[in-house]
Design a protein around this motif. Sequence first.
Motif, PDB file in Angstrom:
ATOM      1  N   CYS A  43       0.805  -1.227   0.000  1.00  0.00           N
ATOM      2  CA  CYS A  43       0.000   0.000   0.000  1.00  0.00           C
ATOM      3  C   CYS A  43       0.836   1.273   0.000  1.00  0.00           C
ATOM      4  O   CYS A  43       0.273   2.364  -0.113  1.00  0.00           O
ATOM      5  CB  CYS A  43      -0.912   0.019   1.227  1.00  0.00           C
ATOM      6  N   ARG A  44       2.149   1.160   0.168  1.00  0.00           N
ATOM      7  CA  ARG A  44       2.970   2.345   0.313  1.00  0.00           C
ATOM      8  C   ARG A  44       3.088   3.125  -0.967  1.00  0.00           C
ATOM      9  O   ARG A  44       3.242   2.582  -2.054  1.00  0.00           O
ATOM     10  CB  ARG A  44       4.379   1.971   0.784  1.00  0.00           C
ATOM     11  N   PHE A  55       0.526   5.911  -6.461  1.00  0.00           N
ATOM     12  CA  PHE A  55       0.489   4.651  -5.756  1.00  0.00           C
ATOM     13  C   PHE A  55       0.881   3.500  -6.670  1.00  0.00           C
ATOM     14  O   PHE A  55       0.494   3.454  -7.833  1.00  0.00           O
ATOM     15  CB  PHE A  55      -0.909   4.427  -5.173  1.00  0.00           C
ATOM     16  N   ALA A  56       1.669   2.605  -6.119  1.00  0.00           N
ATOM     17  CA  ALA A  56       2.218   1.511  -6.914  1.00  0.00           C
ATOM     18  C   ALA A  56       1.199   0.384  -7.002  1.00  0.00           C
ATOM     19  O   ALA A  56       0.914  -0.291  -6.020  1.00  0.00           O
ATOM     20  CB  ALA A  56       3.511   0.997  -6.267  1.00  0.00           C
ATOM     21  N   GLN A  57       0.623   0.174  -8.170  1.00  0.00           N
ATOM     22  CA  GLN A  57      -0.266  -0.933  -8.427  1.00  0.00           C
ATOM     23  C   GLN A  57       0.160  -1.545  -9.759  1.00  0.00           C
ATOM     24  O   GLN A  57      -0.158  -1.030 -10.814  1.00  0.00           O
ATOM     25  CB  GLN A  57      -1.725  -0.487  -8.488  1.00  0.00           C
ATOM     26  N   ILE A  58       0.899  -2.629  -9.698  1.00  0.00           N
ATOM     27  CA  ILE A  58       1.495  -3.221 -10.890  1.00  0.00           C
ATOM     28  C   ILE A  58       0.517  -4.228 -11.469  1.00  0.00           C
ATOM     29  O   ILE A  58       0.117  -5.179 -10.805  1.00  0.00           O
ATOM     30  CB  ILE A  58       2.841  -3.885 -10.550  1.00  0.00           C
ATOM     31  N   GLU A  59       0.120  -4.024 -12.688  1.00  0.00           N
ATOM     32  CA  GLU A  59      -0.875  -4.863 -13.339  1.00  0.00           C
ATOM     33  C   GLU A  59      -0.398  -6.309 -13.378  1.00  0.00           C
ATOM     34  O   GLU A  59       0.744  -6.608 -13.715  1.00  0.00           O
ATOM     35  CB  GLU A  59      -1.128  -4.375 -14.770  1.00  0.00           C
ATOM     36  N   GLY A  60      -1.295  -7.217 -13.003  1.00  0.00           N
ATOM     37  CA  GLY A  60      -1.002  -8.632 -13.114  1.00  0.00           C
ATOM     38  C   GLY A  60      -0.312  -9.216 -11.904  1.00  0.00           C
ATOM     39  O   GLY A  60      -0.120 -10.421 -11.822  1.00  0.00           O
ATOM     40  N   ARG A 155       0.646  -1.502  10.369  1.00  0.00           N
ATOM     41  CA  ARG A 155       1.684  -0.489  10.564  1.00  0.00           C
ATOM     42  C   ARG A 155       1.010   0.830  10.919  1.00  0.00           C
ATOM     43  O   ARG A 155      -0.217   0.951  10.824  1.00  0.00           O
ATOM     44  CB  ARG A 155       2.558  -0.343   9.315  1.00  0.00           C
ATOM     45  N   ASN A 156       1.796   1.803  11.357  1.00  0.00           N
ATOM     46  CA  ASN A 156       1.214   3.079  11.786  1.00  0.00           C
ATOM     47  C   ASN A 156       2.003   4.256  11.243  1.00  0.00           C
ATOM     48  O   ASN A 156       3.187   4.146  10.916  1.00  0.00           O
ATOM     49  CB  ASN A 156       1.159   3.160  13.319  1.00  0.00           C
ATOM     50  N   VAL A 157       1.304   5.395  11.134  1.00  0.00           N
ATOM     51  CA  VAL A 157       1.912   6.672  10.773  1.00  0.00           C
ATOM     52  C   VAL A 157       1.556   7.652  11.889  1.00  0.00           C
ATOM     53  O   VAL A 157       0.383   8.008  12.058  1.00  0.00           O
ATOM     54  CB  VAL A 157       1.395   7.180   9.422  1.00  0.00           C
ATOM     55  N   PRO A 158       2.518   8.097  12.708  1.00  0.00           N
ATOM     56  CA  PRO A 158       2.203   8.986  13.837  1.00  0.00           C
ATOM     57  C   PRO A 158       1.768  10.372  13.377  1.00  0.00           C
ATOM     58  O   PRO A 158       2.244  10.899  12.371  1.00  0.00           O
ATOM     59  CB  PRO A 158       3.531   9.062  14.615  1.00  0.00           C
ATOM     60  N   THR A 159       0.849  10.979  14.148  1.00  0.00           N
ATOM     61  CA  THR A 159       0.463  12.376  13.968  1.00  0.00           C
ATOM     62  C   THR A 159       0.388  13.024  15.348  1.00  0.00           C
ATOM     63  O   THR A 159       0.488  12.357  16.371  1.00  0.00           O
ATOM     64  CB  THR A 159      -0.890  12.514  13.243  1.00  0.00           C
ATOM     65  N   ASP A 160       0.188  14.344  15.366  1.00  0.00           N
ATOM     66  CA  ASP A 160       0.153  15.090  16.623  1.00  0.00           C
ATOM     67  C   ASP A 160      -1.283  15.242  17.115  1.00  0.00           C
ATOM     68  O   ASP A 160      -2.246  15.073  16.361  1.00  0.00           O
ATOM     69  CB  ASP A 160       0.771  16.473  16.437  1.00  0.00           C
ATOM     70  N   ILE A 161      -1.422  15.572  18.403  1.00  0.00           N
ATOM     71  CA  ILE A 161      -2.739  15.855  18.972  1.00  0.00           C
ATOM     72  C   ILE A 161      -2.694  17.169  19.744  1.00  0.00           C
ATOM     73  O   ILE A 161      -1.637  17.612  20.197  1.00  0.00           O
ATOM     74  CB  ILE A 161      -3.231  14.729  19.905  1.00  0.00           C
ATOM     75  N   PHE A 199       1.139  11.560   3.554  1.00  0.00           N
ATOM     76  CA  PHE A 199       0.422  10.844   2.505  1.00  0.00           C
ATOM     77  C   PHE A 199       1.298   9.774   1.870  1.00  0.00           C
ATOM     78  O   PHE A 199       0.830   8.677   1.541  1.00  0.00           O
ATOM     79  CB  PHE A 199      -0.078  11.824   1.440  1.00  0.00           C
ATOM     80  N   SER A 200       2.576  10.086   1.703  1.00  0.00           N
ATOM     81  CA  SER A 200       3.489   9.103   1.125  1.00  0.00           C
ATOM     82  C   SER A 200       3.655   7.904   2.045  1.00  0.00           C
ATOM     83  O   SER A 200       3.688   6.763   1.596  1.00  0.00           O
ATOM     84  CB  SER A 200       4.845   9.755   0.852  1.00  0.00           C
ATOM     85  N   ALA A 201       3.774   8.164   3.357  1.00  0.00           N
ATOM     86  CA  ALA A 201       3.937   7.071   4.314  1.00  0.00           C
ATOM     87  C   ALA A 201       2.676   6.221   4.414  1.00  0.00           C
ATOM     88  O   ALA A 201       2.751   5.014   4.638  1.00  0.00           O
ATOM     89  CB  ALA A 201       4.296   7.639   5.691  1.00  0.00           C
ATOM     90  N   ILE A 202       1.522   6.836   4.256  1.00  0.00           N
ATOM     91  CA  ILE A 202       0.265   6.086   4.317  1.00  0.00           C
ATOM     92  C   ILE A 202       0.120   5.200   3.084  1.00  0.00           C
ATOM     93  O   ILE A 202      -0.158   4.013   3.183  1.00  0.00           O
ATOM     94  CB  ILE A 202      -0.930   7.055   4.425  1.00  0.00           C
ATOM     95  N   GLY A 203       0.302   5.785   1.908  1.00  0.00           N
ATOM     96  CA  GLY A 203       0.161   5.025   0.684  1.00  0.00           C
ATOM     97  C   GLY A 203      -1.276   4.944   0.210  1.00  0.00           C
ATOM     98  O   GLY A 203      -2.117   5.775   0.558  1.00  0.00           O
ATOM     99  N   ARG A 204      -1.549   3.942  -0.602  1.00  0.00           N
ATOM    100  CA  ARG A 204      -2.902   3.743  -1.130  1.00  0.00           C
ATOM    101  C   ARG A 204      -3.805   3.165  -0.034  1.00  0.00           C
ATOM    102  O   ARG A 204      -3.417   2.270   0.699  1.00  0.00           O
ATOM    103  CB  ARG A 204      -2.858   2.738  -2.284  1.00  0.00           C
ATOM    104  N   LEU A 205      -5.020   3.703   0.079  1.00  0.00           N
ATOM    105  CA  LEU A 205      -6.002   3.150   1.005  1.00  0.00           C
ATOM    106  C   LEU A 205      -7.274   2.850   0.223  1.00  0.00           C
ATOM    107  O   LEU A 205      -7.934   3.750  -0.284  1.00  0.00           O
ATOM    108  CB  LEU A 205      -6.307   4.136   2.139  1.00  0.00           C
ATOM    109  N   ASP A 206      -7.614   1.580   0.135  1.00  0.00           N
ATOM    110  CA  ASP A 206      -8.860   1.195  -0.522  1.00  0.00           C
ATOM    111  C   ASP A 206     -10.065   1.559   0.334  1.00  0.00           C
ATOM    112  O   ASP A 206     -11.123   1.932  -0.181  1.00  0.00           O
ATOM    113  CB  ASP A 206      -8.871  -0.311  -0.786  1.00  0.00           C
TER     114      ASP A 206
END
Length: 285
Positions: A43-44, A55-60, A155-161, A199-206
């Motif tokens: 998903c990265r 986002f990297a989605q390689i056909e096949g 996996r996780n991507v930290p953010t602030d609160i 956004f890069s660290a999160i990647g693709r989210l279906d």
Amino acid sequence: MKSSPFRIAASFAFLFLAGMHALPSAAQEGAETQSLEEPPSQCRAIAGLVPHATFAQIEGQSRGLFDSRPPTGETTITYVTHATYVIESPGGVTIATDYAGYSGEFFPDIVTMNKAHGSHFTNFPDPAIPNVLPGWNPDGGPARHRLVEGDVYVRNVPTDIRAFGGMEADGNSIFIFETGGLCIGHLGHLHHQLTDEDFSAIGRLDILMVPVDGGLTMSQRGMGEIADRLRSSIVLPMHRFRGPIERFLDEMPEFVVERRNDERSITVSPSTLPRQPTVIVLQGV
């Protein structure tokens, strides 16, 4: 055998606990869960393309985790309460998001938590839960989770609160769950806009689980902008109080809206994702 998330009771039980003194036991996962070799993520985003990440989605090729065989089975996602969804992988691994002590009449294999409010964590998770992943690091600095359990990679991507006197660094985590060829994200108690690096660290989210209260987290407009940029196939609202959900839906004009007032669960696979981005409002949200 665990009870299926389909049997999750529809009651609402918020567990507000004060203090941060008691942490998950040593037998459970702490603030850092990483293997010696980080598993590959399907998903990265391609980091080198920031700020215009694609986002990297390689056909096949497989969208599964560990081999070249196509993923089999379906993933079930059930709304429980507040910010808690239960995810059941094709292999039967169960996950409860923003777990505050209640996930239905069973113990999940994995729970994730965030610290902004007591309705998003518990200091006393049941010892029967093998993997407890807090979205903050009690020892300071960002939490880092890279956990493989069965057919699930978390996996996780930290953010602030927000905190008294300003912002607290790394107090929240966006958790990403990769299973059955799907990339599923839970924004937690997000308080600020995301950076290109985020956004890069999160990647693709279906599938994206997004708080829509518009006050304690971010504005509906801000959440709508994040959902729109991620272009997830399915957006699942959560963390709504008494305000009308239309305020959030109005920020999503390009998304189809499905109100499933009699359903608390969806079952999905890569082949059954909607062709057009869709907001699905489940019963109880």
